[in-house]
Design a protein around this motif. Structure first.
Motif, mmCIF file in Angstrom:
data_model
loop_
_atom_site.group_PDB
_atom_site.id
_atom_site.type_symbol
_atom_site.label_atom_id
_atom_site.label_comp_id
_atom_site.label_asym_id
_atom_site.label_seq_id
_atom_site.Cartn_x
_atom_site.Cartn_y
_atom_site.Cartn_z
ATOM 1 N N SER A 45 0.806 -1.223 0.000
ATOM 2 C CA SER A 45 0.000 0.000 0.000
ATOM 3 C C SER A 45 0.841 1.276 0.000
ATOM 4 O O SER A 45 0.287 2.379 0.041
ATOM 5 N N GLY A 46 2.181 1.130 0.007
ATOM 6 C CA GLY A 46 3.028 2.320 0.027
ATOM 7 C C GLY A 46 3.841 2.456 1.309
ATOM 8 O O GLY A 46 4.314 3.544 1.643
ATOM 9 N N TRP A 77 10.153 -3.562 10.996
ATOM 10 C CA TRP A 77 8.820 -4.191 11.004
ATOM 11 C C TRP A 77 8.734 -5.039 12.269
ATOM 12 O O TRP A 77 9.405 -6.077 12.372
ATOM 13 N N ARG A 122 -4.639 2.086 0.188
ATOM 14 C CA ARG A 122 -4.458 2.164 -1.279
ATOM 15 C C ARG A 122 -5.581 1.383 -1.947
ATOM 16 O O ARG A 122 -6.085 0.386 -1.370
ATOM 17 N N ILE A 246 11.028 -3.475 -4.914
ATOM 18 C CA ILE A 246 9.733 -3.039 -4.369
ATOM 19 C C ILE A 246 9.156 -1.991 -5.328
ATOM 20 O O ILE A 246 7.965 -1.930 -5.573
ATOM 21 N N GLY A 250 4.796 1.936 -9.437
ATOM 22 C CA GLY A 250 4.518 3.151 -8.664
ATOM 23 C C GLY A 250 3.440 4.034 -9.279
ATOM 24 O O GLY A 250 3.540 5.258 -9.245
HETATM 25 S S1 PPS Z 1 5.580 -3.929 1.043
HETATM 26 O O1 PPS Z 1 6.490 -4.929 0.439
HETATM 27 O O2 PPS Z 1 4.297 -4.546 1.412
HETATM 28 O O3 PPS Z 1 6.168 -3.223 2.166
HETATM 29 O O4 PPS Z 1 5.285 -2.930 -0.150
HETATM 30 P P1 PPS Z 1 4.874 -1.402 0.000
HETATM 31 O O5 PPS Z 1 6.073 -0.594 0.241
HETATM 32 O O6 PPS Z 1 3.740 -1.266 0.956
HETATM 33 O O7 PPS Z 1 4.249 -1.076 -1.445
HETATM 34 C C1 PPS Z 1 4.971 -1.241 -2.637
HETATM 35 C C2 PPS Z 1 4.270 -0.408 -3.697
HETATM 36 O O8 PPS Z 1 4.543 0.996 -3.475
HETATM 37 C C3 PPS Z 1 5.102 1.565 -4.661
HETATM 38 N N1 PPS Z 1 6.020 2.666 -4.334
HETATM 39 C C4 PPS Z 1 5.853 3.933 -4.753
HETATM 40 N N2 PPS Z 1 4.877 4.496 -5.472
HETATM 41 C C5 PPS Z 1 5.009 5.819 -5.737
HETATM 42 N N3 PPS Z 1 6.045 6.584 -5.328
HETATM 43 C C6 PPS Z 1 7.046 6.049 -4.602
HETATM 44 N N4 PPS Z 1 8.048 6.817 -4.207
HETATM 45 C C7 PPS Z 1 6.964 4.661 -4.284
HETATM 46 N N5 PPS Z 1 7.756 3.797 -3.607
HETATM 47 C C8 PPS Z 1 7.158 2.600 -3.658
HETATM 48 C C9 PPS Z 1 5.827 0.390 -5.289
HETATM 49 O O9 PPS Z 1 6.176 0.644 -6.620
HETATM 50 C C10 PPS Z 1 4.794 -0.719 -5.107
HETATM 51 O O10 PPS Z 1 3.682 -0.573 -5.980
HETATM 52 P P2 PPS Z 1 3.595 -1.238 -7.428
HETATM 53 O O11 PPS Z 1 2.177 -1.002 -7.875
HETATM 54 O O12 PPS Z 1 3.928 -2.681 -7.299
HETATM 55 O O13 PPS Z 1 4.572 -0.498 -8.292
#
Ligand code: PPS
Length: 286
Positions: A45-46, A77, A122, A246, A250
């Motif tokens: 979820s970010g 975590w 998200r 990760i 995005g």
């Molecule tokens: S985890 O492994 O559960 O902790 O993953 P998590 O960090 O919650 O979520 C990963 C998704 O967040 C996106 N992400 C971002 N999006 C926009 N801007 C920034 N800076 C950013 N950093 C991480 C990441 O790409 C993952 O989403 P998806 O849709 O897979 O790209």
């Protein structure tokens, strides 16, 4: 090799670095402090993005810390064995911690503390797609064989940390509390500056305009993609093969590139049923 889940109180967890006794200890015994700043999310979820922003707010935009210390050390975590250890042994440094735990398994001490929590929500359809691409190529959890299969698992809550619907519904019951801030991934994408300002206001931290610019610059998707301390450093290759990050895409709305019309309909029906009664303005996505 890919593994099955470990289960605790009917919730499936990824089986690496997590075990039922640990979750029980975290729930019943971990003492959170009033000064703790906690990132809580349903996976994908970010979480990492918010941790990067919190880390940079702490350093007033200076990227040295985020570039030299892994995310999971800066904000451990607590629901993993290594993260729990980092948390209880940490003697100094900013009090950041993270968790994907559902509300019913979260440390009991939180609910009588003044610790500050930020919960990121998200679009669950994008959460599903993000999770599918992550779990199918890593050996951290049960591996789906196809998107169709993972879709079914997601609706049943048979995915890491259980049902998205239950997780969000559970935590949303805390949304009016003074020490809880709910943010959405979609709002963070749309207007990251306002989000950082909101977080600073919530934490009672002030940044100069230049410092705010640096926080935004260093937490952009591109900057995070390039930060070696962000994308699972030191995790053995048999768990996370080289090149898996990760930072996948995005973006918002990637589900539209994947869901069939029938899946969209089935998902929306489940959403309506499971989230009934919650204010629609909590769910700002399309
Ligand atoms: S985890 O492994 O559960 O902790 O993953 P998590 O960090 O919650 O979520 C990963 C998704 O967040 C996106 N992400 C971002 N999006 C926009 N801007 C920034 N800076 C950013 N950093 C991480 C990441 O790409 C993952 O989403 P998806 O849709 O897979 O790209």
């Amino acid at each position: 090799m890919a593994k099955d889940y470990v289960w605790y109180q009917d919730i499936p967890f990824p089986p690496v670095d997590i075990y039922p006794e640990l979750i029980k200890t975290v729930h019943e015994e971990l003492v959170l402090k009033d000064e703790d700043i906690i990132t809580v999310t349903y996976p994908k979820s970010g979480t990492h993005w918010l941790i990067e922003v919190l880390s940079l707010i702490h350093t007033k935009g200076d990227p040295n810390w985020i570039r030299s210390v892994p995310t999971y050390v800066r904000s451990p975590w607590i629901d993993t064995a290594s993260g729990y250890k980092f948390k209880v042994e940490r003697k100094e440094g900013p009090p950041l911690i993270s968790s994907h735990l559902p509300i019913q398994l979260f440390p009991k001490s939180f609910f009588t503390s003044k610790a500050k929590m930020i919960y990121v929500i998200r679009n669950p359809k994008d959460v599903l797609i993000s999770g599918y691409y992550f779990w199918r190529v890593t050996n951290l959890s049960k591996k789906p064989e196809s998107l169709e299969q993972y879709f079914e698992w997601f609706l049943q809550g048979h995915v890491p940390y259980g049902s998205w619907f239950d997780h969000v519904r559970g935590w949303m019951s805390m949304r009016e509390k003074e020490n809880v801030l709910v943010l959405s991934y979609e709002q963070m994408k749309k207007d990251p500056r306002s989000m950082v300002e909101k977080i600073c206001g919530f934490l009672g931290k002030a940044l100069e305009p230049r410092e705010l610019d640096l926080v935004l610059e260093n937490s952009s998707f591109q900057a995070m993609k390039e930060n070696k301390m962000y994308n699972l450093p030191d995790v053995p290759e048999e768990l996370v093969p080289a090149g898996i990050k990760i930072t996948r895409k995005g973006i918002t709305g990637d589900w539209k590139n994947h869901f069939t019309p029938a899946q969209t309909q089935a998902f929306e029906e489940t959403f309506r049923e499971k989230m009934a009664g919650l204010p629609p303005e909590l769910f700002l996505w399309d």
